[in-house]
Design a protein around this motif. Structure first.
Motif, PDB file in Angstrom:
ATOM      1  N   GLU A  53      50.236  43.283  30.622  1.00  0.00           N
ATOM      2  CA  GLU A  53      49.040  44.037  30.996  1.00  0.00           C
ATOM      3  C   GLU A  53      47.765  43.197  30.931  1.00  0.00           C
ATOM      4  OE1 GLU A  53      48.758  47.605  28.715  1.00  0.00           O
ATOM      5  OE2 GLU A  53      50.531  48.514  29.647  1.00  0.00           O
ATOM      6  N   TYR A  54      47.854  42.019  30.328  1.00  0.00           N
ATOM      7  CA  TYR A  54      46.698  41.123  30.289  1.00  0.00           C
ATOM      8  C   TYR A  54      46.512  40.357  31.593  1.00  0.00           C
ATOM      9  CZ  TYR A  54      46.539  41.784  25.209  1.00  0.00           C
ATOM     10  OH  TYR A  54      46.426  42.323  23.955  1.00  0.00           O
ATOM     11  N   GLY A  55      47.507  40.398  32.479  1.00  0.00           N
ATOM     12  CA  GLY A  55      47.480  39.622  33.716  1.00  0.00           C
ATOM     13  C   GLY A  55      46.188  39.723  34.515  1.00  0.00           C
ATOM     14  N   PRO A  56      45.768  40.954  34.888  1.00  0.00           N
ATOM     15  CA  PRO A  56      44.549  41.083  35.693  1.00  0.00           C
ATOM     16  C   PRO A  56      43.305  40.525  35.003  1.00  0.00           C
ATOM     17  CG  PRO A  56      45.821  43.121  35.715  1.00  0.00           C
ATOM     18  CD  PRO A  56      46.441  42.245  34.685  1.00  0.00           C
ATOM     19  N   TYR A  57      43.270  40.559  33.684  1.00  0.00           N
ATOM     20  CA  TYR A  57      42.086  40.092  32.951  1.00  0.00           C
ATOM     21  C   TYR A  57      42.050  38.573  32.857  1.00  0.00           C
ATOM     22  CZ  TYR A  57      41.270  44.927  31.597  1.00  0.00           C
ATOM     23  OH  TYR A  57      41.015  46.272  31.634  1.00  0.00           O
ATOM     24  N   LEU A  58      43.217  37.931  32.889  1.00  0.00           N
ATOM     25  CA  LEU A  58      43.280  36.473  32.774  1.00  0.00           C
ATOM     26  C   LEU A  58      43.340  35.783  34.128  1.00  0.00           C
ATOM     27  CD1 LEU A  58      45.838  36.213  29.823  1.00  0.00           C
ATOM     28  CD2 LEU A  58      43.411  35.643  29.726  1.00  0.00           C
ATOM     29  N   GLN A  59      43.357  36.560  35.183  1.00  0.00           N
ATOM     30  CA  GLN A  59      43.540  36.010  36.524  1.00  0.00           C
ATOM     31  C   GLN A  59      42.476  34.971  36.870  1.00  0.00           C
ATOM     32  OE1 GLN A  59      43.740  39.033  39.517  1.00  0.00           O
ATOM     33  NE2 GLN A  59      44.598  37.675  41.057  1.00  0.00           N
ATOM     34  N   ASN A  60      41.234  35.254  36.516  1.00  0.00           N
ATOM     35  CA  ASN A  60      40.130  34.337  36.833  1.00  0.00           C
ATOM     36  C   ASN A  60      39.536  33.706  35.571  1.00  0.00           C
ATOM     37  OD1 ASN A  60      40.194  34.930  39.680  1.00  0.00           O
ATOM     38  ND2 ASN A  60      39.235  36.896  39.208  1.00  0.00           N
ATOM     39  N   ALA A  61      40.405  33.442  34.596  1.00  0.00           N
ATOM     40  CA  ALA A  61      39.942  32.873  33.324  1.00  0.00           C
ATOM     41  C   ALA A  61      39.810  31.358  33.445  1.00  0.00           C
ATOM     42  CB  ALA A  61      40.911  33.244  32.209  1.00  0.00           C
ATOM     43  N   PHE A  62      38.609  30.893  33.766  1.00  0.00           N
ATOM     44  CA  PHE A  62      38.324  29.465  33.885  1.00  0.00           C
ATOM     45  C   PHE A  62      36.963  29.177  33.262  1.00  0.00           C
ATOM     46  CE2 PHE A  62      41.024  30.409  37.592  1.00  0.00           C
ATOM     47  CZ  PHE A  62      42.080  29.537  37.339  1.00  0.00           C
ATOM     48  N   PRO A  63      36.793  28.041  32.570  1.00  0.00           N
ATOM     49  CA  PRO A  63      37.852  27.115  32.148  1.00  0.00           C
ATOM     50  C   PRO A  63      38.728  27.756  31.082  1.00  0.00           C
ATOM     51  CG  PRO A  63      35.794  26.537  31.102  1.00  0.00           C
ATOM     52  CD  PRO A  63      35.472  27.642  32.051  1.00  0.00           C
ATOM     53  N   LEU A  64      39.953  27.285  30.954  1.00  0.00           N
ATOM     54  CA  LEU A  64      40.915  27.929  30.069  1.00  0.00           C
ATOM     55  C   LEU A  64      40.846  27.317  28.671  1.00  0.00           C
ATOM     56  CD1 LEU A  64      43.026  30.149  30.176  1.00  0.00           C
ATOM     57  CD2 LEU A  64      44.760  28.419  30.646  1.00  0.00           C
ATOM     58  N   HIS A  65      40.272  28.065  27.744  1.00  0.00           N
ATOM     59  CA  HIS A  65      40.225  27.685  26.335  1.00  0.00           C
ATOM     60  C   HIS A  65      40.751  28.850  25.502  1.00  0.00           C
ATOM     61  CE1 HIS A  65      37.917  24.185  27.451  1.00  0.00           C
ATOM     62  NE2 HIS A  65      36.940  24.941  27.960  1.00  0.00           N
ATOM     63  N   THR A  66      40.970  28.601  24.221  1.00  0.00           N
ATOM     64  CA  THR A  66      41.382  29.678  23.323  1.00  0.00           C
ATOM     65  C   THR A  66      40.357  30.807  23.330  1.00  0.00           C
ATOM     66  OG1 THR A  66      42.581  28.149  21.880  1.00  0.00           O
ATOM     67  CG2 THR A  66      41.935  30.268  20.940  1.00  0.00           C
ATOM     68  N   THR A  67      39.082  30.453  23.265  1.00  0.00           N
ATOM     69  CA  THR A  67      38.033  31.476  23.259  1.00  0.00           C
ATOM     70  C   THR A  67      38.047  32.306  24.535  1.00  0.00           C
ATOM     71  OG1 THR A  67      36.485  29.789  24.079  1.00  0.00           O
ATOM     72  CG2 THR A  67      36.502  30.214  21.702  1.00  0.00           C
ATOM     73  N   LEU A 308      47.485  36.102  19.443  1.00  0.00           N
ATOM     74  CA  LEU A 308      47.290  35.256  20.622  1.00  0.00           C
ATOM     75  C   LEU A 308      46.299  34.130  20.327  1.00  0.00           C
ATOM     76  CD1 LEU A 308      47.163  37.983  23.435  1.00  0.00           C
ATOM     77  CD2 LEU A 308      48.999  36.343  22.990  1.00  0.00           C
ATOM     78  N   MET A 309      45.273  34.427  19.539  1.00  0.00           N
ATOM     79  CA  MET A 309      44.305  33.392  19.174  1.00  0.00           C
ATOM     80  C   MET A 309      44.987  32.296  18.360  1.00  0.00           C
ATOM     81  SD  MET A 309      40.632  33.739  17.230  1.00  0.00           S
ATOM     82  CE  MET A 309      41.345  34.454  15.734  1.00  0.00           C
ATOM     83  N   TRP A 310      45.825  32.684  17.395  1.00  0.00           N
ATOM     84  CA  TRP A 310      46.506  31.699  16.559  1.00  0.00           C
ATOM     85  C   TRP A 310      47.458  30.839  17.384  1.00  0.00           C
ATOM     86  CZ3 TRP A 310      46.172  29.532  11.916  1.00  0.00           C
ATOM     87  CH2 TRP A 310      47.273  28.827  11.440  1.00  0.00           C
ATOM     88  N   ILE A 311      48.257  31.483  18.227  1.00  0.00           N
ATOM     89  CA  ILE A 311      49.210  30.737  19.055  1.00  0.00           C
ATOM     90  C   ILE A 311      48.471  29.774  19.974  1.00  0.00           C
ATOM     91  CG2 ILE A 311      50.934  30.945  20.893  1.00  0.00           C
ATOM     92  CD1 ILE A 311      51.743  33.651  19.644  1.00  0.00           C
ATOM     93  N   SER A 312      47.386  30.246  20.593  1.00  0.00           N
ATOM     94  CA  SER A 312      46.614  29.400  21.513  1.00  0.00           C
ATOM     95  C   SER A 312      46.000  28.212  20.782  1.00  0.00           C
ATOM     96  CB  SER A 312      45.518  30.228  22.197  1.00  0.00           C
ATOM     97  OG  SER A 312      46.076  31.287  22.946  1.00  0.00           O
ATOM     98  N   GLU A 313      45.492  28.435  19.569  1.00  0.00           N
ATOM     99  CA  GLU A 313      44.907  27.338  18.793  1.00  0.00           C
ATOM    100  C   GLU A 313      45.967  26.307  18.418  1.00  0.00           C
ATOM    101  OE1 GLU A 313      42.042  26.268  17.945  1.00  0.00           O
ATOM    102  OE2 GLU A 313      40.782  27.895  18.690  1.00  0.00           O
ATOM    103  N   CYS A 314      47.139  26.791  18.002  1.00  0.00           N
ATOM    104  CA  CYS A 314      48.214  25.855  17.637  1.00  0.00           C
ATOM    105  C   CYS A 314      48.638  25.012  18.835  1.00  0.00           C
ATOM    106  CB  CYS A 314      49.413  26.629  17.080  1.00  0.00           C
ATOM    107  SG  CYS A 314      49.138  27.314  15.426  1.00  0.00           S
TER     108      CYS A 314
END
Length: 331
Positions: A53-67, A308-314
């Motif tokens: 369900e996060y797909g539509p929200y991350l579709q235009n997520a640029f630049p891609l960082h943890t934040t 998700l924040m922890w996984i992305s940071e790792c």
């Protein structure tokens, strides 16, 4: 079931209960987390989340960082919360507003602490949680003490009643700000507790470290809960984690949590409490006709964002060996 709730609950709240239970089915599963933990890059994480369900929200997520990932996932949570709040009628609307108050307190502390350390106000506002925003929040930066903080800004916010025990003329420093945070949380939680008690039924049943003196510590404990009053008295005189453990192990629900920790180990305590909280939040969905599911869903979604924040940071810091350390599986 308690009383006659089942006869009238669905008239005003049945639609939203169905909505929140539908949202719950969209939470990430253990299989999702296992796949996410195998990701090599943030792009891999984004690709996997695109099928959720996060797909539509991350579709235009640029630049891609943890934040960026955390910010977009939080936007989804806020959209869902605002939709439910707009559709809710009393007393559910007030119940949902109470959920926001904790974030409002965190935002107040963030702004005041950041200003104390001469951080840019706009930068601080960007770090505030969207659920805790209010109109005059930027004005917090001008306050020099708690009395001004209340008079200039907070008097017109829902936090105003909780400030009665915080109003002093002392200058704001790190210690006073931390005392303010804990005092506000105590007043907020006790108020929320009384509101839930007033609602009664299943809702009432389901929703229920500083250099301070022992007396100061006692004042920050809430006047309800399993540990009240004798556990609070014992905790107030504890000096280290092992003494805290000795007190908590007297209470069976906490004994199982501390049994997972070695003596002297405090780093994993947060995770142990998060795991216990998630278990109880999931159990609230086993009953119907109560508002506890709304509280539980918001907290579960917030835990998911922390995961998700922890996984992305790792992944971004190439620390894959630690990726499982702080992930709390929800299902």
């Amino acid at each position: 079931m308690y009383g006659f709730e089942a006869l009238t609950f669905n008239i005003h709240s049945g639609y939203l209960e169905a909505i929140v239970r539908g949202h719950r089915s969209g939470l990430l599963t253990a299989a999702d987390y296992n796949n996410l933990c195998q990701c090599e890059t943030l792009d891999d994480i984004k690709m996997h989340l695109s099928a959720t369900e996060y797909g539509p929200y991350l579709q235009n997520a640029f630049p891609l960082h943890t934040t960026t990932i955390v910010e977009k996932c939080t936007v989804k949570l806020v959209d869902e919360f605002n939709h439910m709040l707009c559709q809710a009628t009393e007393p559910l609307s007030t119940f949902l507003e109470y959920i926001r108050y904790g974030h409002m307190i965190d935002n107040v502390v963030l702004i005041v602490t950041g200003t104390l350390h001469e951080r840019d106000v706009q930068e601080l506002l960007e770090k505030c949680h969207p659920l805790g925003m209010f109109d005059s929040i930027a004005s917090l930066a001008v306050a020099q003490n708690m009395r001004e903080l209340y008079r200039l800004v907070l008097v017109d916010t829902p936090l105003a009643p909780y400030f009665s025990e915080c109003i002093t003329s002392e200058d704001l420093d790190d210690m006073n700000i931390e005392i303010m945070r804990n005092t506000l949380y105590k007043a907020y939680l006790e108020d929320f507790y009384r509101f839930c008690q007033k609602l009664g039924g299943a809702t009432a049943e389901i929703i229920i470290g500083t250099e301070l003196t022992r007396d100061d510590r006692r004042k920050l404990y809430s006047n309800f809960g399993l540990l009240y009053p004798y556990g609070h008295e014992e905790l107030a005189i504890c000096e280290d984690i092992d003494q805290v453990r000795g007190v908590m192990e007297k209470y069976p629900p906490y004994q199982s949590i501390f049994s997972k920790l070695s003596y002297g180990e405090s780093q994993m305590l947060d995770k142990a409490f998060y795991e216990e909280e998630v278990k109880r939040l999931c159990l609230s969905f086993e009953q119907q006709f109560h508002y506890g599911v709304f509280f539980s869903y918001i907290r579960l979604r917030e835990q998911e964002i922390r995961n998700l924040m922890w996984i992305s940071e790792c992944v971004s810091q190439n620390q894959k060996t630690r990726v499982h350390d702080s992930v709390v599986f929800i299902f």
